[in-house]
Each structure stands twice: as C-alpha cells, then as structure tokens.
Motif scaffolding. Structure first.
Motif, mmCIF file in Angstrom:
data_model
loop_
_atom_site.group_PDB
_atom_site.id
_atom_site.type_symbol
_atom_site.label_atom_id
_atom_site.label_comp_id
_atom_site.label_asym_id
_atom_site.label_seq_id
_atom_site.Cartn_x
_atom_site.Cartn_y
_atom_site.Cartn_z
ATOM 1 N N GLN A 191 0.836 -1.100 -0.012
ATOM 2 C CA GLN A 191 -0.125 0.015 -0.033
ATOM 3 C C GLN A 191 1.058 1.401 0.021
ATOM 4 O OE1 GLN A 191 -3.164 0.482 -0.479
ATOM 5 N NE2 GLN A 191 -4.419 -1.342 0.347
ATOM 6 N N TRP A 192 2.027 1.238 0.749
ATOM 7 C CA TRP A 192 2.863 2.318 0.869
ATOM 8 C C TRP A 192 3.594 2.611 -0.520
ATOM 9 C CZ3 TRP A 192 3.487 6.713 3.422
ATOM 10 C CH2 TRP A 192 2.914 6.924 4.640
ATOM 11 N N ILE A 193 3.855 1.429 -1.095
ATOM 12 C CA ILE A 193 4.593 1.629 -2.446
ATOM 13 C C ILE A 193 3.802 2.234 -3.347
ATOM 14 C CG2 ILE A 193 5.782 0.627 -4.302
ATOM 15 C CD1 ILE A 193 6.649 -1.359 -2.276
ATOM 16 N N ARG A 194 2.443 1.874 -3.532
ATOM 17 C CA ARG A 194 1.621 2.444 -4.516
ATOM 18 C C ARG A 194 1.273 3.807 -4.319
ATOM 19 N NH1 ARG A 194 -2.495 -1.177 -3.630
ATOM 20 N NH2 ARG A 194 -2.033 -2.460 -5.483
ATOM 21 N N HIS A 195 0.972 4.097 -2.941
ATOM 22 C CA HIS A 195 0.692 5.444 -2.438
ATOM 23 C C HIS A 195 1.628 6.397 -2.963
ATOM 24 C CE1 HIS A 195 -0.569 8.900 -0.157
ATOM 25 N NE2 HIS A 195 0.437 8.913 0.502
ATOM 26 N N VAL A 196 2.869 5.967 -2.654
ATOM 27 C CA VAL A 196 4.276 7.018 -2.935
ATOM 28 C C VAL A 196 4.148 7.376 -4.460
ATOM 29 C CG1 VAL A 196 6.624 7.369 -2.773
ATOM 30 C CG2 VAL A 196 5.257 6.708 -0.709
ATOM 31 N N ARG A 197 4.093 6.027 -5.129
ATOM 32 C CA ARG A 197 4.166 6.030 -6.646
ATOM 33 C C ARG A 197 3.324 6.934 -7.412
ATOM 34 N NH1 ARG A 197 1.629 3.284 -10.427
ATOM 35 N NH2 ARG A 197 0.618 1.983 -8.977
ATOM 36 N N THR A 198 1.889 6.597 -6.712
ATOM 37 C CA THR A 198 0.920 7.306 -7.500
ATOM 38 C C THR A 198 0.969 8.925 -7.268
ATOM 39 O OG1 THR A 198 -0.461 6.764 -5.707
ATOM 40 C CG2 THR A 198 -0.682 5.521 -7.599
ATOM 41 N N THR A 199 1.420 9.319 -5.809
ATOM 42 C CA THR A 199 1.420 10.758 -5.604
ATOM 43 C C THR A 199 2.641 11.217 -6.328
ATOM 44 O OG1 THR A 199 0.931 10.050 -3.063
ATOM 45 C CG2 THR A 199 2.137 12.212 -3.584
ATOM 46 N N ARG A 200 3.635 10.396 -6.767
ATOM 47 C CA ARG A 200 4.902 11.019 -7.577
ATOM 48 C C ARG A 200 4.529 10.979 -9.106
ATOM 49 N NH1 ARG A 200 6.649 11.703 -3.320
ATOM 50 N NH2 ARG A 200 8.637 11.112 -2.380
ATOM 51 N N GLY A 201 3.180 10.414 -9.347
ATOM 52 C CA GLY A 201 2.782 10.526 -10.889
ATOM 53 C C GLY A 201 3.348 9.377 -11.647
ATOM 54 N N MET A 202 3.962 8.530 -10.993
ATOM 55 C CA MET A 202 4.673 7.391 -11.634
ATOM 56 C C MET A 202 3.932 6.343 -11.832
ATOM 57 S SD MET A 202 8.265 7.383 -9.432
ATOM 58 C CE MET A 202 9.035 6.235 -10.454
ATOM 59 N N THR A 203 3.903 5.681 -13.223
ATOM 60 C CA THR A 203 3.303 4.366 -13.725
ATOM 61 C C THR A 203 4.110 3.230 -13.193
ATOM 62 O OG1 THR A 203 4.345 4.094 -15.853
ATOM 63 C CG2 THR A 203 2.241 5.655 -15.396
ATOM 64 N N LEU A 204 3.504 2.071 -13.212
ATOM 65 C CA LEU A 204 4.469 0.738 -12.674
ATOM 66 C C LEU A 204 5.443 0.810 -13.930
ATOM 67 C CD1 LEU A 204 1.634 -1.780 -12.052
ATOM 68 C CD2 LEU A 204 3.376 -0.928 -10.401
ATOM 69 N N ASP A 205 5.271 1.144 -15.224
ATOM 70 C CA ASP A 205 6.263 0.982 -16.176
ATOM 71 C C ASP A 205 7.641 2.006 -15.747
ATOM 72 O OD1 ASP A 205 4.890 -0.968 -17.831
ATOM 73 O OD2 ASP A 205 4.185 0.700 -18.945
ATOM 74 N N VAL A 206 7.217 3.289 -15.390
ATOM 75 C CA VAL A 206 8.169 3.990 -15.081
ATOM 76 C C VAL A 206 8.841 3.766 -14.033
ATOM 77 C CG1 VAL A 206 8.776 6.523 -14.251
ATOM 78 C CG2 VAL A 206 7.115 6.036 -16.247
ATOM 79 N N LEU A 207 8.554 2.945 -13.026
ATOM 80 C CA LEU A 207 8.750 2.556 -11.809
ATOM 81 C C LEU A 207 9.686 1.325 -12.006
ATOM 82 C CD1 LEU A 207 9.752 2.929 -8.675
ATOM 83 C CD2 LEU A 207 7.564 1.380 -8.268
ATOM 84 N N GLY A 208 9.331 0.403 -13.019
ATOM 85 C CA GLY A 208 10.043 -0.610 -13.613
ATOM 86 C C GLY A 208 11.351 -0.249 -14.052
ATOM 87 N N ARG A 209 11.132 0.616 -14.956
ATOM 88 C CA ARG A 209 12.544 0.978 -15.535
ATOM 89 C C ARG A 209 13.348 1.725 -14.638
ATOM 90 N NH1 ARG A 209 9.022 2.909 -19.636
ATOM 91 N NH2 ARG A 209 8.862 4.781 -18.919
ATOM 92 N N ALA A 210 12.956 2.299 -13.736
ATOM 93 C CA ALA A 210 14.054 3.029 -12.670
ATOM 94 C C ALA A 210 14.449 2.012 -11.741
ATOM 95 C CB ALA A 210 13.286 4.023 -11.650
ATOM 96 N N THR A 211 14.066 0.903 -11.555
ATOM 97 C CA THR A 211 14.551 -0.231 -10.598
ATOM 98 C C THR A 211 15.047 -1.459 -11.421
ATOM 99 O OG1 THR A 211 12.244 -0.956 -10.155
ATOM 100 C CG2 THR A 211 13.012 0.617 -8.740
ATOM 101 N N ASP A 212 14.780 -1.440 -12.591
ATOM 102 C CA ASP A 212 15.154 -2.768 -13.438
ATOM 103 C C ASP A 212 14.271 -3.713 -12.865
ATOM 104 O OD1 ASP A 212 16.560 -4.159 -15.291
ATOM 105 O OD2 ASP A 212 17.971 -4.572 -13.956
#
Length: 478
Positions: free
Chosen positions: A13-34
C-alpha cells in the motif's frame, strides 16, 4: 483485525501510495528499478515480499527513505479499509461461513468499502458474543477433551516444535531456568518485561510490533509460574496462532500453549528416560518427577499423562477437583467413569465422596501424597493425590488401573474404599432418617458466582477487555 500477510500488504500500500503521488506508472518505476512491472504489481498487491535489496532500490527510485515504506500505519484511510477487508476475508470466520470474496478495485467507492468493512466487524462481533457463552464454552470443552483422549493426550507436532526451540539455546541440566526462558524469547525476537500494572483480565500481553512480552511481577521469590506464563505467550508465536474466531478455537489454543509450555519445562528427551528408569525400578513417583524438573505438582501430573501411555504403556487418568468435589479439569484413557452432565461435560460435576480425590482432604498430614485403591463398577483403581490451596482447597489426582499400580511408589497402601457411583445410594442420597427430618425444614442459600450467569467480556480474545489491553500497551510504548 490482523493477518499473517498484513505487513506485506501494508508495504505494498505504501509503495503504491508514494508511486501514484509521484505521478509514476508501474512501467516508469520498473525502468527505474530494473524490475518487471508485473513483479512490482504483485509487490503492491501484497502477493510477493521484496528482498531488502529490492526494497532499497524501490525506495531510492521513489526518493523516500525505506522507513517511509515500512511504516506501521496505512498511508490513507482508503488503504486502511482495504487492509481491514483483506484481513477479514482471509480470516477463518469468512471461510467457515462461505462468504463471497470481494475484489477491491479502484472503481469501488470509499463509502461502499467502509460499509462492507463495518458489516464484517459487526458479523465478527456478533459471532464472538454468541460464542463466549457458558453453553458454547462447555460444548467446545467437551469436544476438545474427547479429542485429547483419542490421541492419549500426546501432541507430537507441539512436542517437536518445543524440542526444536530448546535446541537453539544452551540448556544446563536440571530445571529450566528463567534466564534460559529469556534466551528462548530472544531467539524468537522478544524480550520479557515484568509490569505491575497488567490489566486484571490478562495473564500476559505480547506486543508483537516491538517484540515485548509483558509478564506480572513475581509474587514470591523464584516465581516459577512466570516461566510457564512466558512460554505460553511465546507458544502463540511458535505455533502460528491467529486471533481466535470462536470460543472453540480460543480453548484449543489454550490447550496447545499449555502443552507447549509443559514440553519446554519438562522436555521429552529428558522426561522419558527419567520415567522409564523409574518404571524399571518399580518406583514411579509424581513427587520425584515434579522435583526433578522444578514444576508444580499439577504440571507434573498433567505432563505425566502426555507421556505415560505413549512411552510407558500406562493407561492413566488425571483430575483436579475443588474441596466440594467439583471437577475443574480432567483427562482419562484408562476406563474410569467421570460424572457427566447431559451433554457429556465433566467440569463442575461432583466426583464420588469415596474417591481418593476427596478422601485425601481427610488426611491430617497434607504435605505428603495420599495413596488409595478404589473399587468402582468399572474396576479397581490406584490413585496418588496431592492437596493444595489457592482461592479454594483443591486436589490433584493421578490414577491408573489396579494392574498397573505395580510400577508406582505407594502401591503398598492399605487404604481402600468402595464406590458404587453413579448409584445415588453410594454418597449422593442422604440417609433416610436425616432426609425425613430436615427435607421440609432446610432452606439453604447457595453461593452463586456472577460468572455463572454472565458471558465473558467480548473482546477479540474471550475474557479479555480490549480497552484495558490497548491502554496498557499505549502507556508502555511511550
């Protein structure tokens, strides 16, 4: 409401909350974390727990410290409701009632989600209120007693888990010491703390978030009973217990933690050879067994029942009764007939006045064990009895059929009684002259404890006041 996957879901829940607050999609976070977006999705949905290194990569990509993602509080009210519903839906009560599962999607309105959670809360509360009645407790206790008899009171899985835990620490010979119990707690990630302000409804309180087991202070120097209380609290962790869904589960857990504590205090690997040697000498004595392991007479007697049939080939019975003869607890696999109510329950039923459990109160010297043979309609039994006093006088009886008395110290006793119960003429019916004289004149006022009529407090754990517990933890967490 809690569940084993709760912390994992909360992290997601916390990861999703921070990600969506940052305006990041799963694809964007995936590229940033490999990391594959599908893997991140599983983490956010609580279906996969990330390794520490992976969590660090996610936190770095989101530009927050790891501590933010591992917070113990949900990030939003919506997240709290989703976690609550997931825990309710995974609980045994939902499975038992075959409730349909709701797949929580973004399109589900907050007010609908809150209403569903409130319905689950009300349903669980109603079930608990109906489950903590005297009738429900009696029914559950009867079933558990019969299950214990069917397994000779021996719980191999619990024995094995206790042995595995004991093997993790240095254990000097002799009784289990307090510092060894503290070491066992440490192995499980807990420390033991004595508190003189424990709520009256609680024997112990475990703070699972901060790794603390709160115990009462020792009433007497040595405080041997505290070892058992600590081990029982740790047993909930070792045995993977969840908050009980009903009274039957609550009582089953109590039986299991008692068995676990006894298996630690009187370890199988030491107790069985001790008893086998005593049997080879035809000198089994409960007082020796008790003193060798530094436990109470009752613990020794009950522990003996868990080992006697499986390892010594001895059928036995055990019973604790009050001075009045009322049964507090009992176990048998040797054919003796305990008095029962119409449902088959034994608690509160009065044993025959000729039984050793009651005649032991007649002894002037109560410091030693009372030995007796009793002839019953089901055969002759040899018994060893020790009396004691807490809030009331009580006796602890260990018995076995006549043929097996040969292995016990005290078998040469000349004390013998004849019991014809359940025939009323044995001890339940007063002599005819007395009855004729006093039947119409006598009008006694009976003692009636309030617990006879009142249900137990209806918290998450039967008999425990939730508010007291939470206020206690809040005060000690400051």
């Amino acid at each position: 409401m809690s569940h084993d996957d709760g912390p994992q879901r909360l992290l997601g829940q916390w990861i999703r909350h921070v990600r969506t607050t940052r305006g990041m999609t799963l694809d964007v976070l995936g590229r940033a974390t490999d990391l594959a977006p599908s893997r991140l999705s599983m983490i956010e949905n609580g279906l996969r727990e990330p390794k520490v290194s992976v969590l660090a990569r996610i936190a770095a990509a989101l530009d927050v410290p790891v501590s933010t993602l591992t917070s113990s509080s949900p990030p939003t009210e919506r997240a709290r409701l989703e976690l609550e519903l997931a825990a309710y839906q995974d609980a045994p009560l939902a499975a038992r009632l075959d409730l349909p599962r709701i797949d929580v999607r973004k399109s589900l309105p907050d007010d609908v989600l809150a209403s569903v959670v409130a319905l689950h809360e009300a349903l669980e509360r109603r079930v608990q209120e109906s489950a903590v009645t005297q009738a429900a407790g009696r029914e559950a206790m009867i079933a558990l007693r019969l299950q214990g008899q069917s397994s000779d009171n021996y719980y191999e899985d619990i024995e094995d888990q206790a042995a595995d835990l004991l093997a993790t620490v240095e254990r000097p010979p002799g009784p289990l010491m307090h510092h060894t119990v503290a070491a066992l707690a440490s192995k499980l990630g807990f420390r033991l703390v004595h508190a003189d302000d424990l709520p009256a409804s609680s024997r112990t309180i475990t703070d699972r978030e901060h790794g603390v087991v709160y115990l009462p202070p020792a009433a007497t120097p040595g405080g041997r009973g505290l070892r058992s209380l600590a081990l029982q609290a740790l047993a909930h962790v070792v045995l993977g217990h969840r908050p009980p869904a009903d009274y039957a589960e609550f009582l089953r857990q109590r039986i299991e933690i008692t068995a676990f504590a006894a298996a630690c205090l009187v370890p199988r690997d030491a107790a069985v050879p001790f008893l086998q040697q005593a049997k080879s000498r035809r000198d089994i004595a409960l007082e020796d067994f008790r003193d060798a392991f530094g436990v109470t007479h009752e613990t020794a007697a009950h522990r003996f029942t868990t080992l006697a049939t499986r390892f010594l080939d001895l059928p036995v019975h055990f019973v604790r009764v009050r001075r009045s003869g009322a049964i507090v607890k009992g176990y048998e696999n040797d054919g003796i007939t305990f008095p029962t109510d119409t449902d088959g329950g034994i608690v509160g039923q009065v044993v025959c006045a000729k039984w050793a459990s009651r005649t032991a109160f007649e002894d002037r010297n109560r410091s030693r064990e009372h030995y007796q043979y009793t002839d019953t309609p089901n055969g002759t039994y040899w018994c060893s009895v020790q009396t004691g006093t807490d809030d009331d006088e009580f006796s602890i009886t260990l018995g076995t059929p006549f043929a097996h008395a040969q292995w016990f110290r005290g078998r040469d006793t000349t004390v013998r009684r004849q019991s014809n119960c359940p025939d009323p003429s044995c001890c339940r019916r007063p002599p005819a002259p007395l009855e004729a004289k006093w039947k119409e004149a006598a009008w006694p006022s009976a003692k009636l404890g309030e617990h006879v009529l009142a249900p137990l407090p209806t918290g998450r754990f039967p008999g425990v006041d939730d508010g007291e517990v939470y206020r206690f933890l809040e005060a000690h967490a400051e």
